[in-house]
Design a protein around this motif. Structure first.
Motif, short mmCIF file in Angstrom:
data_model
loop_
_atom_site.label_atom_id
_atom_site.label_comp_id
_atom_site.label_asym_id
_atom_site.label_seq_id
_atom_site.Cartn_x
_atom_site.Cartn_y
_atom_site.Cartn_z
N ARG A 67 1.00 -1.23 -0.02
CA ARG A 67 0.06 0.13 -0.14
C ARG A 67 1.07 1.28 0.14
O ARG A 67 0.41 2.18 -0.56
N ARG A 73 0.90 -0.71 -4.98
CA ARG A 73 -0.39 -0.36 -4.20
C ARG A 73 -1.62 -0.66 -5.08
O ARG A 73 -2.86 -0.41 -4.84
N GLN A 74 -1.34 -0.94 -6.61
CA GLN A 74 -2.36 -0.94 -7.40
C GLN A 74 -3.00 -2.37 -7.51
O GLN A 74 -3.87 -2.68 -8.12
N ALA A 79 -4.90 -2.61 -2.90
CA ALA A 79 -5.89 -1.85 -3.34
C ALA A 79 -7.40 -1.80 -2.79
O ALA A 79 -8.30 -1.02 -2.81
#
Length: 90
Positions: A67, A73-74, A79
């Motif tokens: 994250r 983080r995707q 996510a």
């Protein structure tokens, strides 16, 4: 989006590499043997399952660090596109 999240966490695009397991069968000239072909297909499927399981486990364990990463983080779990219980169930 749910299907895309599953594909992402399983890293389906990486399954192509498992085709190399068939190389010995191809080079031995036994690609036309149905029994050997079935064995190779089962081994390829098993590799896909094991590799995907490792990816899911890793994504679950690293979700907090992911994250904070600009790219990771995707990922579906980091996510929040795929819940932690759903990933564990997988």
């Amino acid at each position: 989006m749910r299907l895309r999240a599953w594909q992402g966490v399983l890293r389906v695009q990486e399954w192509v590499k498992n085709v190399f397991v068939a190389a010995p069968l191809l080079f031995s000239g036994r690609l036309d043997d149905p029994q050997d072909l079935l064995r190779i297909l089962l081994v390829m499927a098993a590799l896909c399952v094991v590799a995907s399981g490792i990816y899911v486990f890793n994504d679950l364990n690293d979700r907090e660090r992911d994250r904070a990463h600009p790219i990771k983080r995707q990922r579906a779990i980091a996510a929040g596109h795929l819940s932690v219980p759903a990933a564990w169930g997988l």
